[in-house]
Motif scaffolding. Structure first.
Motif, mmCIF file in Angstrom:
data_model
loop_
_atom_site.group_PDB
_atom_site.id
_atom_site.type_symbol
_atom_site.label_atom_id
_atom_site.label_comp_id
_atom_site.label_asym_id
_atom_site.label_seq_id
_atom_site.Cartn_x
_atom_site.Cartn_y
_atom_site.Cartn_z
ATOM 1 N N THR A 113 6.889 14.545 -8.303
ATOM 2 C CA THR A 113 6.667 13.124 -8.559
ATOM 3 C C THR A 113 6.764 12.293 -7.289
ATOM 4 N N MET A 114 7.802 12.551 -6.497
ATOM 5 C CA MET A 114 8.005 11.767 -5.280
ATOM 6 C C MET A 114 6.823 11.920 -4.326
ATOM 7 N N LEU A 115 6.363 13.147 -4.169
ATOM 8 C CA LEU A 115 5.244 13.396 -3.262
ATOM 9 C C LEU A 115 3.986 12.670 -3.739
ATOM 10 N N VAL A 116 3.708 12.730 -5.046
ATOM 11 C CA VAL A 116 2.530 12.067 -5.605
ATOM 12 C C VAL A 116 2.597 10.562 -5.390
ATOM 13 N N LEU A 117 3.757 9.965 -5.642
ATOM 14 C CA LEU A 117 3.905 8.516 -5.476
ATOM 15 C C LEU A 117 3.791 8.105 -4.011
ATOM 16 N N ILE A 118 4.345 8.916 -3.128
ATOM 17 C CA ILE A 118 4.272 8.597 -1.698
ATOM 18 C C ILE A 118 2.830 8.667 -1.200
ATOM 19 N N VAL A 119 2.129 9.732 -1.600
ATOM 20 C CA VAL A 119 0.726 9.870 -1.182
ATOM 21 C C VAL A 119 -0.108 8.719 -1.743
ATOM 22 N N THR A 120 0.093 8.396 -3.015
ATOM 23 C CA THR A 120 -0.694 7.340 -3.667
ATOM 24 C C THR A 120 -0.427 5.975 -3.043
ATOM 25 N N SER A 121 0.866 5.651 -2.862
ATOM 26 C CA SER A 121 1.203 4.333 -2.315
ATOM 27 C C SER A 121 0.765 4.202 -0.851
ATOM 28 N N THR A 122 0.890 5.296 -0.090
ATOM 29 C CA THR A 122 0.461 5.255 1.309
ATOM 30 C C THR A 122 -1.045 5.040 1.398
ATOM 31 N N LEU A 151 -2.914 3.613 -0.837
ATOM 32 C CA LEU A 151 -3.190 2.258 -1.310
ATOM 33 C C LEU A 151 -2.992 1.227 -0.207
ATOM 34 N N ILE A 152 -1.847 1.342 0.503
ATOM 35 C CA ILE A 152 -1.567 0.388 1.579
ATOM 36 C C ILE A 152 -2.559 0.581 2.737
ATOM 37 N N ALA A 153 -2.957 1.817 2.997
ATOM 38 C CA ALA A 153 -3.951 2.061 4.056
ATOM 39 C C ALA A 153 -5.279 1.394 3.723
ATOM 40 N N LEU A 154 -5.609 1.340 2.434
ATOM 41 C CA LEU A 154 -6.869 0.732 2.012
ATOM 42 C C LEU A 154 -6.828 -0.798 2.078
ATOM 43 N N VAL A 155 -5.726 -1.389 1.609
ATOM 44 C CA VAL A 155 -5.645 -2.859 1.592
ATOM 45 C C VAL A 155 -5.239 -3.404 2.950
ATOM 46 N N GLY A 156 -4.705 -2.541 3.813
ATOM 47 C CA GLY A 156 -4.345 -2.957 5.165
ATOM 48 C C GLY A 156 -3.270 -4.017 5.167
ATOM 49 N N ALA A 157 -3.475 -5.045 5.991
ATOM 50 C CA ALA A 157 -2.456 -6.083 6.146
ATOM 51 C C ALA A 157 -2.583 -7.184 5.102
ATOM 52 N N ASP A 158 -3.526 -7.042 4.173
ATOM 53 C CA ASP A 158 -3.752 -8.102 3.195
ATOM 54 C C ASP A 158 -2.523 -8.371 2.332
ATOM 55 N N PHE A 215 2.032 9.363 7.869
ATOM 56 C CA PHE A 215 3.098 8.511 7.344
ATOM 57 C C PHE A 215 3.032 7.075 7.866
ATOM 58 N N TYR A 216 2.019 6.759 8.656
ATOM 59 C CA TYR A 216 1.952 5.440 9.293
ATOM 60 C C TYR A 216 2.008 4.312 8.259
ATOM 61 N N TYR A 217 1.235 4.437 7.177
ATOM 62 C CA TYR A 217 1.145 3.369 6.185
ATOM 63 C C TYR A 217 2.129 3.557 5.010
ATOM 64 N N LEU A 218 3.098 4.450 5.168
ATOM 65 C CA LEU A 218 4.083 4.660 4.098
ATOM 66 C C LEU A 218 4.888 3.376 3.877
ATOM 67 N N PRO A 219 4.867 2.789 2.665
ATOM 68 C CA PRO A 219 5.522 1.499 2.425
ATOM 69 C C PRO A 219 7.048 1.624 2.382
#
Length: 571
Positions: A206-215, A217-224, A347-351
């Motif tokens: 679960t943790m890995l899936v959430l980390i990959v998904t959230s990272t 997501l943030i990489a796509l939306v960028g600084a918005d 891991f750059y965009y990891l929230p």
């Protein structure tokens, strides 16, 4: 000389290819959990995430080489990281180069202490904290950790505080300025972790899936969205580096190093003892565990590792996945090597809110409600001990909480030793069994004969209590009392202070014209009575194997029994 590896490394008798495959699967499973946890706990410790990966790699290998348990997984943990942050925050700014240097040095100091204790065979230090004290401390630490991550979870800017109540007030003052995207992401992640833990299989990553998904997501939306991210994580393995040594700093860090050393050892021992009964190919050796922990931390210091400890959650995952030998830890380390060499850019965009949610989720079970309920019903005094430790740790600080817990544990040890159980005995009707009159209301007593049992060794810590209690019972009987019988089979040792109190009590009885009989005296105590002359002073007629023998002798008023009977032999 041939080295018997099977005698050193814990492995089952049927070790073979199947075992290696099982360890490989278990090691990779633990590694998937360890990578995000290590980065999260590094942030909790006040250092960049990559140092958590360093602390997960080298100490893990060092521990596996010496440990007696193949199931214990070491690396960054929430408790060790929080102690690191609290212990160094007053010396340097978290995240600064100075702070990082101090954190690495702290890990090494902790290792030196544990290695020293292990070589000196001080494995018994694990008993310095009683279970209620440890539970109260860990529960308070869980609360502190969760509140320390609340600002990162909600995207709230707060000033760092030293005390729990200040942290709560700081959060309350700034909660209106929370960052909505960060709060939404963090709270949603926490909710999904809780739901997954309830409805999905334990082995589901679960943790890995959430980390990959959230990272992603943030990489796509960028600084918005403006969500705080981990940023650049250096690639490559940790290089060999000498820590910056300063005796002044060493002395400053020594108290917190001692606290981490003690707690780390207790955690490791508890985890090992939880899993070892399920397996027949190893047993936990406390001194060897101390050496393994000390070596792993000391080695880690030269490879930029922050303080580490044993993780119950990761150890449980490894054991549940089928780990059988230390190879599983080495496979975990192999995965970490691949991550450090090739995957850190991912891991750059990891929230940061996601990592905060991961920490809160991971430590929630440290708050031991079940133990609190159990002690409330079973042992109110021990619940009070837990509550005192909990509140003291929460409001005075972690280091003081541990110190206070040790003092509290030692107080109860000495209090119990200084005031042991003493009972007046009576005959259970129709039998030759003698029981505590306070528990057996029907027990028969003779006004002229007082029968007492003292349930402890008789030494300087309780000698006065022993004499005073006996004299109180004697005074209560008054003029009718003719004989006192002490059932001594529960007195397992006797020192000179205890001997002096016994002699004083005998003087009191002599003045009253009351006889003293001893029953069931064990060998080492008989030897002490003989060497001191007390046995000769009392005479052979006053030593018996059982209470009934003494009562029969008193009733029949026999003469001297001689020195060759079993009750009075001293060799």
């Amino acid at each position: 000389m041939r080295i018997r590896l099977d005698k050193w490394f814990p492995a089952p008798p049927d070790f073979g290819r199947a075992t290696v495959v099982t360890d490989l699967v278990a090691g990779l499973t633990v590694g998937v959990l360890l990578v995000p946890q290590a980065m999260a706990y590094a942030l909790l410790a006040g250092v960049p995430p990559v140092y958590g990966l360093y602390a997960a790699l080298v100490p893990l290998v060092g521990y596996a080489l010496f440990a007696s348990s193949p199931h214990t997984s070491v690396g960054p943990t929430a408790l060790a990281s929080l102690l690191c942050l609290n212990g160094i925050a007053g010396l340097a700014q978290p995240g600064s180069e100075t702070f990082i240097g101090y954190a690495i040095l702290l890990g090494g100091l902790t290792g030196v202490l544990q290695l020293l204790f292990g070589l000196l065979r001080f494995g018994g230090i694990g008993s310095l904290l009683s279970r209620p004290v440890l539970s109260g401390f860990v529960s308070a630490a869980a609360v502190l950790i969760m509140f320390s991550q609340a600002d990162a979870l909600l995207g709230v800017r707060t000033e760092r505080t030293r005390f729990f109540h200040d942290t709560v007030l700081e959060l309350a003052r700034n909660v209106g300025a929370l960052h909505l995207p960060s709060a939404a992401l963090g709270l949603l992640t926490l909710l999904l972790l809780l739901l997954a833990g309830k409805f999905l299989p334990k082995k589901f990553p679960t943790m890995l899936v959430l980390i990959v998904t959230s990272t992603a997501l943030i990489a796509l939306v960028g600084a918005d969205w403006g969500v705080k991210i981990v940023g650049a994580v250096p690639s490559g393995l940790p290089g060999l580096a000498m820590p910056v040594l300063s005796w002044e700093v060493v002395l400053e860090l020594l108290p917190v190093a001692a606290v981490i050393a003690l707690l780390s050892f207790i955690e490791t021992l508890s985890i090992g003892k939880a899993f070892s009964p399920r397996h027949q190919h190893y047993r936990i050796e406390p001194n060897r565990e101390l050496v393994a922990l000390g070596f792993s931390k000391l080695l880690g210091m030269f490879f930029q590792a922050i303080p580490s400890s044993a993780s119950f959650s990761r150890s449980a995952v490894g054991e549940g996945a089928g780990a059988l030998t230390p190879l599983s830890s080495l496979f975990t380390a192999g995965l970490l090597v691949l991550v450090l060499l090739f995957l850190t850019p991912l891991f750059y965009y990891l929230p940061i809110p996601v990592l905060a949610a991961l920490i809160i989720y991971s430590v929630r079970k440290l708050f031991d409600v079940a133990e609190m309920k159990r002690l409330w019903k079973l042992a109110p005094k021990e619940f009070a001990t837990l509550a005192i430790t909990f509140l003291f740790t929460l409001f005075a600080g972690l280091q003081y909480g541990v110190a206070g817990g040790v003092v509290l544990s030692l107080y109860f040890v000495f209090a119990r030793a200084a005031r042991p159980h003493m009972a007046e005995l009576g005959r259970v009707p129709g039998t030759n069994a003698f029981r505590n009159c306070a528990r057996f209301a029907a027990a028969e007593t003779d006004p002229g004969i007082l029968i007492m049992r003292f349930d402890a060794e008789l030494y300087f810590g309780n000698a006065d209590f022993f004499r005073q209690q006996l004299e109180r019972f004697v005074d209560a009987r008054g003029e009718a009392l003719r004989s006192v019988i002490i059932d001594a089979h529960t007195i397992n040792d006797l020192d000179t202070s205890g001997l002096f109190s016994l002699s004083q009590f005998l003087d009191v009885l002599d003045r009253r014209g009351v006889e003293l009989y001893l029953c069931g005296v064990i060998g080492p105590v008989r030897d002490m009575l003989y060497k001191s002359g007390m046995m000769e002073r009392m005479g052979a007629a006053y030593f018996f194997l059982s209470i009934q023998d003494a009562l029969t002798h008193i009733a029949e008023e026999r003469g001297d029994r001689g020195w060759d009977l079993p009750a009075v032999q001293h060799r």
